[in-house]
Structures are given as C-alpha cells and as structure tokens.
Motif scaffolding. Structure first.
Motif, PDB file in Angstrom:
ATOM      1  N   ALA A   1       6.124  -2.799  -5.889  1.00  0.00           N
ATOM      2  CA  ALA A   1       4.579  -3.266  -5.378  1.00  0.00           C
ATOM      3  C   ALA A   1       4.148  -4.471  -6.311  1.00  0.00           C
ATOM      4  CB  ALA A   1       3.847  -2.096  -5.732  1.00  0.00           C
ATOM      5  N   VAL A   2       4.770  -4.562  -7.515  1.00  0.00           N
ATOM      6  CA  VAL A   2       4.276  -5.952  -8.258  1.00  0.00           C
ATOM      7  C   VAL A   2       4.738  -7.138  -7.487  1.00  0.00           C
ATOM      8  CG1 VAL A   2       4.493  -7.017 -10.505  1.00  0.00           C
ATOM      9  CG2 VAL A   2       4.187  -4.477 -10.376  1.00  0.00           C
ATOM     10  N   PRO A   3       5.934  -7.385  -7.114  1.00  0.00           N
ATOM     11  CA  PRO A   3       6.306  -8.703  -6.610  1.00  0.00           C
ATOM     12  C   PRO A   3       5.491  -9.120  -5.349  1.00  0.00           C
ATOM     13  CG  PRO A   3       8.334  -7.501  -7.277  1.00  0.00           C
ATOM     14  CD  PRO A   3       7.035  -6.384  -7.141  1.00  0.00           C
ATOM     15  N   ILE A   4       5.085  -7.990  -4.485  1.00  0.00           N
ATOM     16  CA  ILE A   4       4.313  -8.058  -3.290  1.00  0.00           C
ATOM     17  C   ILE A   4       2.974  -8.837  -3.690  1.00  0.00           C
ATOM     18  CG2 ILE A   4       3.081  -6.935  -1.449  1.00  0.00           C
ATOM     19  CD1 ILE A   4       5.437  -4.949  -1.619  1.00  0.00           C
ATOM     20  N   ALA A   5       2.240  -8.319  -4.847  1.00  0.00           N
ATOM     21  CA  ALA A   5       1.221  -9.165  -5.307  1.00  0.00           C
ATOM     22  C   ALA A   5       1.330 -10.492  -5.535  1.00  0.00           C
ATOM     23  CB  ALA A   5       0.552  -8.512  -6.565  1.00  0.00           C
ATOM     24  N   VAL A   6       2.533 -10.987  -5.913  1.00  0.00           N
ATOM     25  CA  VAL A   6       2.739 -12.421  -6.089  1.00  0.00           C
ATOM     26  C   VAL A   6       3.149 -13.031  -4.882  1.00  0.00           C
ATOM     27  CG1 VAL A   6       4.431 -14.071  -7.394  1.00  0.00           C
ATOM     28  CG2 VAL A   6       3.917 -11.913  -8.361  1.00  0.00           C
ATOM     29  N   THR A   7       4.039 -12.178  -4.058  1.00  0.00           N
ATOM     30  CA  THR A   7       4.187 -12.904  -2.883  1.00  0.00           C
ATOM     31  C   THR A   7       2.982 -13.309  -1.758  1.00  0.00           C
ATOM     32  OG1 THR A   7       6.507 -11.659  -2.896  1.00  0.00           O
ATOM     33  CG2 THR A   7       6.020 -12.928  -0.715  1.00  0.00           C
ATOM     34  N   ILE A   8       2.175 -12.469  -1.615  1.00  0.00           N
ATOM     35  CA  ILE A   8       1.109 -12.589  -0.769  1.00  0.00           C
ATOM     36  C   ILE A   8       0.366 -13.996  -1.061  1.00  0.00           C
ATOM     37  CG2 ILE A   8      -1.181 -11.670   0.140  1.00  0.00           C
ATOM     38  CD1 ILE A   8       0.207  -8.902  -0.131  1.00  0.00           C
ATOM     39  N   PRO A   9      -0.217 -14.322  -2.194  1.00  0.00           N
ATOM     40  CA  PRO A   9      -0.574 -15.615  -2.219  1.00  0.00           C
ATOM     41  C   PRO A   9       0.207 -16.790  -2.099  1.00  0.00           C
ATOM     42  CG  PRO A   9      -1.091 -14.195  -4.375  1.00  0.00           C
ATOM     43  CD  PRO A   9      -0.023 -13.526  -3.486  1.00  0.00           C
TER      44      PRO A   9
ATOM     45  N   ILE B   1       0.648  -1.165  -0.109  1.00  0.00           N
ATOM     46  CA  ILE B   1       0.034  -0.014   0.074  1.00  0.00           C
ATOM     47  C   ILE B   1       0.837   1.285  -0.094  1.00  0.00           C
ATOM     48  CG2 ILE B   1      -1.789   1.301   1.294  1.00  0.00           C
ATOM     49  CD1 ILE B   1      -2.720  -1.233   2.230  1.00  0.00           C
ATOM     50  N   ALA B   2       1.811   1.301   0.947  1.00  0.00           N
ATOM     51  CA  ALA B   2       3.030   2.516   0.989  1.00  0.00           C
ATOM     52  C   ALA B   2       3.482   2.346  -0.479  1.00  0.00           C
ATOM     53  CB  ALA B   2       3.813   2.091   2.103  1.00  0.00           C
ATOM     54  N   SER B   3       3.698   1.595  -1.124  1.00  0.00           N
ATOM     55  CA  SER B   3       4.540   1.655  -2.500  1.00  0.00           C
ATOM     56  C   SER B   3       3.783   2.387  -3.164  1.00  0.00           C
ATOM     57  CB  SER B   3       5.019   0.345  -2.845  1.00  0.00           C
ATOM     58  OG  SER B   3       5.796  -0.268  -2.001  1.00  0.00           O
ATOM     59  N   VAL B   4       2.316   1.928  -3.426  1.00  0.00           N
ATOM     60  CA  VAL B   4       1.464   2.583  -4.372  1.00  0.00           C
ATOM     61  C   VAL B   4       1.291   4.235  -4.214  1.00  0.00           C
ATOM     62  CG1 VAL B   4      -0.937   2.886  -5.166  1.00  0.00           C
ATOM     63  CG2 VAL B   4       0.241   0.568  -4.812  1.00  0.00           C
ATOM     64  N   VAL B   5       1.504   4.384  -2.772  1.00  0.00           N
ATOM     65  CA  VAL B   5       1.116   5.865  -2.239  1.00  0.00           C
ATOM     66  C   VAL B   5       2.221   6.691  -2.857  1.00  0.00           C
ATOM     67  CG1 VAL B   5       0.876   7.474  -0.555  1.00  0.00           C
ATOM     68  CG2 VAL B   5      -0.473   5.261  -0.504  1.00  0.00           C
TER      69      VAL B   5
END
Length: 488
Positions: free
Chosen positions: A175-183, A91-95
């Motif tokens: 931010a993009v790798p985080i979307a992969v890591t959470i699942p 979230i912070a990365s997107v901000v």
C-alpha cells in the motif's frame, strides 16, 4: 535558450518510473503472500480453504479481468485506468491488512485482483506510448527487470516480514508505494484514448470473465476437490462454452459496431500471433519451475521459507543486471534470435537440475547453476518477446495487446501450476522434480522453435518509421490530451 524537448524527457522518465512502480507493486503482492499462509491460517482459522482462496481469489479476478482492463485502457486512457487500478489496489491492501476474518481477507484479495488487472496492461501501454524505436526496447527492458524481480523477490521479502513484524504488514508494504505512485501518475501530461465515444463490449466482457475465470477456477479447485467434483466440472464446462462463444461474438461485434473487446485483427500480425504462442509455452514452463523448485527446497530439503526464497534469487539478479542491456541490443538487432536463444538456454538450465538428489548440498552444483542459466534465458527472452508482440500492434491498441499477452502468460502459468500435481506424481520428491524439469525443458524448446521459425525482425524501413513518434495520420484512432508523452 530553453530546450523545448526537456519537459517531454521529464515526462518519459516519469512514465517509466510509474510503470515500474505500478507493476512492481502488483508483482510483489502476487508472490509475497505465499509465505504468509501458515501465519494467516493460525490467526484467522479456516484451515486449508482460507489458505487456498487467499491466493486463488486474487488469481481468478486478475486472470479473468485483464482482457477487460486492456480494452478499458484503450477506450478511456492509460493514465485514467492505471489511476483507478492503483486506488482500488491500495484500498484493498488496507482492508487485507486489517481483515478480522478469513472471509473478509478473501473478498479483499479478490478486489486486489481487480486493481491489479486494471494496472497491468496500462503500465506497459504507457511505455509503448512514451518511447519509440530502440529507446522503447530499452525502456521495456528496464520495466521487465523490475517487474519480474518483484515476483521472484516476493518470497524473500514476505518471509522476512512475516518472521519479523507479522503477516498483516506484507499488505502495508504494497500500500505504501501506491501512495507514492499516484501523485507521479498525475504528473503525466498526456494520454492516448480512442477518438470515438467510448463503448464497452459488455457481452464480450462477460464471456471473457466467465471463460477465463471458469477455466482458472476449475483448474485450481481440481487439486483440492478432484476432477470429478461437480464444482470443477461445472466451472470447466461453463468456461469452455464461454470461450467457444467468445470468438464468434467478437467477429459479430467487429462487423456491427467496430468496437470488440479484443480486436481479432491483431492476430493477423505474424509477430503478435506467434509471439503469443511462444508466450503460452515459455511462461507455462517458467510458472512450473519456480513453483516446483520452491516446494522442493522446503519440503524435501527442509529449507525455511525465507531461505527458500533467497535460494531462488539468482534469476532476479541476472534480470536486474542484464535486462536493460538486452533490451537495447534487441532494439538494435531485432527480437527473433534473442527469443529463440533465451528459452533454449533456460531449457539447458532445467536439464542441469536433473542432477539434484536428497542431499541439500546439491543446491551448489545442481539448483544454483540451473537457476542462473534459467535467469540468463529469461533475460534474453522477456524484453524481446514483449517488444515483438507490442511492436506489431497499433499504438491505439497497445493496451488490449498488452492485456492479451499478459493474459496468455498468466493463464499458461496457472495451467501448469494446476497440473504440477500430475507431473510430480502427487507429492514433491526427487523423481517428481526430475519429471517437472523434463516437462519444462520440452516446453521451453518448443517456445524457442516457434520463435526461431516464426518471428520476423522489423525491416530497416520499419525501424526508421518507428523512430517517428508522431501518431499515424492514417489510423484515425488516437486523440491526445495535450502532447503525447513520447512525441518529439
């Protein structure tokens, strides 16, 4: 016939990938921003202050909250805390990527530091919980290679992105790798948490935040405001007083509730105590060398940012090639002499760089061979050091053990970077880099001496017992949800 251990092996692979991705994202973000500062200043304004705090806001929250995060990791579970950390960081990365003003960017960077603090100790603690014996050392070696590579690759990646598509995209990259890591985190089928009701040492947490945050803030700001600044003096005094009060408070909490923020009993373990002393010296030296060399390449030899990042790439390549092998060897033969030899080799690399002059051709016979030796030294040392420190603490306290060691490493680096101006003599020059390399060599040799004289290799009985991944029934501190990832 189905192999009953196959799912556990799958869990182990997932754990390692999650730990690597999470640490890689945090490490990349902490170093990739530096080359974007001129572009940020040009678009958002604010001058030097915005540039300073774009970096410093992240470092202050990360350095001051990492001990708290380590305790939370042990109390509430590594999987839960690393998930929270990744969400906050994302979230912070997107901000950061859409920040309309410098003030918004600074606040978002501070929030990134909070997420990074939650992720860092939990990632390594997951590996400690999932692997045992030589396999653990090898896994830590793989994790070390990729997480360390992120910090060094940052300037290269950042320079290419800033020059190519703009500074805001460097935050999208994290931010993009985080979307992969959470699942992937959600696929981990077990966790280790305390068997008692989770309690947080609030006063200890405040003292840690004020102590570490105050000292870090004072050391960072003194470069801009000077040692006599009221802000610098107040921050250093408040930080020092909080740190002085921290130990007696933790002893009091240990006697009364038994749930301190940092279990001081950890320091009764020889390898933990001396490993952290070695960390203080070694990581202080490494923090200085990459900071000073990068500045020297840009300000004296006039390398562009992307080329300066590329020129400091050799240690990364050595780490990627050799860390897993060194981890396996240290797991077999013990960490002591690896921890002693690594800093000594890196010290030789620092002294080789004493031959540099005003001529950029000196890169090929001074900086390059020096950085290669530094890379070899780091590779020999980092994984055995991590294994020695975390191998000496109970699994149930691996999170806080990792947090202490990470905090020591980061604070040591921050202190030496903050003092770099004194060592350099106020400006980056040939004489300044020579002085910095001598200081670095002394610190590295001190770390080598502490390791050679103080670190003890595990006994054969300890190595055999480490291969048993079942929780120690005498500990009474671990409770698992499902099967532990590393249990066989």
């Amino acid at each position: 016939m189905t192999n009953p251990t196959a799912p556990l092996r799958d869990d182990r692979r997932v754990v390692l990938v999650v730990a690597i991705l999470a640490s890689f994202v945090v490490g990349l973000d902490s170093s990739v921003v530096n080359v974007a500062l001129p572009a940020i200043r040009q678009e958002l304004g604010g001058g030097l202050v915005v540039q300073q705090w774009t970096v410093d806001a992240y470092l202050v929250t990360l350095g001051s909250l990492i001990l708290v995060a380590g305790s939370l990791s042990d109390l509430f579970g590594r999987v839960r805390i690393i998930t929270w950390g990744l969400v906050v960081f994302g979230i912070a990365s997107v901000v950061c990527a859409v920040a309309p003003t410098g003030e918004v960017l600074i606040v978002a960077r501070a929030l990134q530091g909070v997420g990074g603090a939650l992720v860092t100790p939990s990632a390594l603690a997951l590996i400690v919980a999932a692997f045992r014996g030589a396999a653990q050392a090898k896994a830590i070696g793989t994790w070390t290679a990729w997480s360390s590579a992120a910090s060094i690759l940052g300037p290269v990646v950042g320079g290419l992105i800033v020059d190519g598509i703009g500074w805001r995209w460097i935050f999208v990259v994290t931010a993009v790798p985080i979307a992969v890591t959470i699942p992937l985190v959600r696929r981990i089928s077990a966790d280790v948490v305390a068997d008692h009701r989770a309690r947080v040492d609030v006063v200890g947490a405040v003292l840690a935040v004020v102590g570490v945050g105050g000292v870090v803030l004072g050391l960072i700001e003194q470069e801009r405001l000077g040692w006599g600044s009221p802000l610098v003096v107040a921050a250093l005094v408040a930080g020092a007083l909080a740190l002085l009060a921290f130990v007696p408070w933790e002893l009091r909490v240990t006697r009364t509730t038994g749930a301190p923020l940092v279990p001081l009993d950890l320091f009764r373990a020889r390898n933990f105590a001396l490993g952290n002393i070695a960390t203080l010296s070694i990581y202080g030296a490494l923090g200085m060398v990459f900071f000073v060399v990068t500045l020297f390449l840009q300000e004296v030899w006039a390398f562009p940012a992307w080329l300066a990042g590329l020129a400091t790439l050799p240690p990364t390549l050595v780490l990627l090639l050799l860390s897993t092998t060194v981890g396996g060897l240290s797991g077999r033969y013990g960490p002591r002499w690896f921890m002693a030899a690594g800093p000594a080799v890196a010290a030789v690399g620092a002294l080789v760089m004493l031959v540099v002059s005003d001529d950029p051709a000196g890169y090929w016979f001074g900086v390059l061979p020096g950085l290669v030796l530094v890379g070899i030294g780091i590779t020999l040392m980092v994984t055995p050091l991590t294994s020695a420190v975390l191998g000496s603490v109970p699994q149930s306290e691996a999170g806080v053990g990792s947090a202490v060691n990470n905090a020591v490493a980061r604070i040591a680096s921050l202190v030496m970077v903050a003092l770099a101006g004194v060592v350099l003599g106020g400006e980056v020059s040939v004489g300044g880099i020579h002085r910095a390399m001598v200081v670095m060599a002394v610190l590295l040799l001190a770390g080598a001496a502490v390791s050679a004289l103080g670190i003890r290799n595990p006994t054969p009985d300890h190595k055999l017992s480490a291969l048993d991944s079942s929780p120690d029934p005498t500990q009474g501190k671990d409770r698992t949800h499902g099967e532990p990832p590393g249990r066989s």
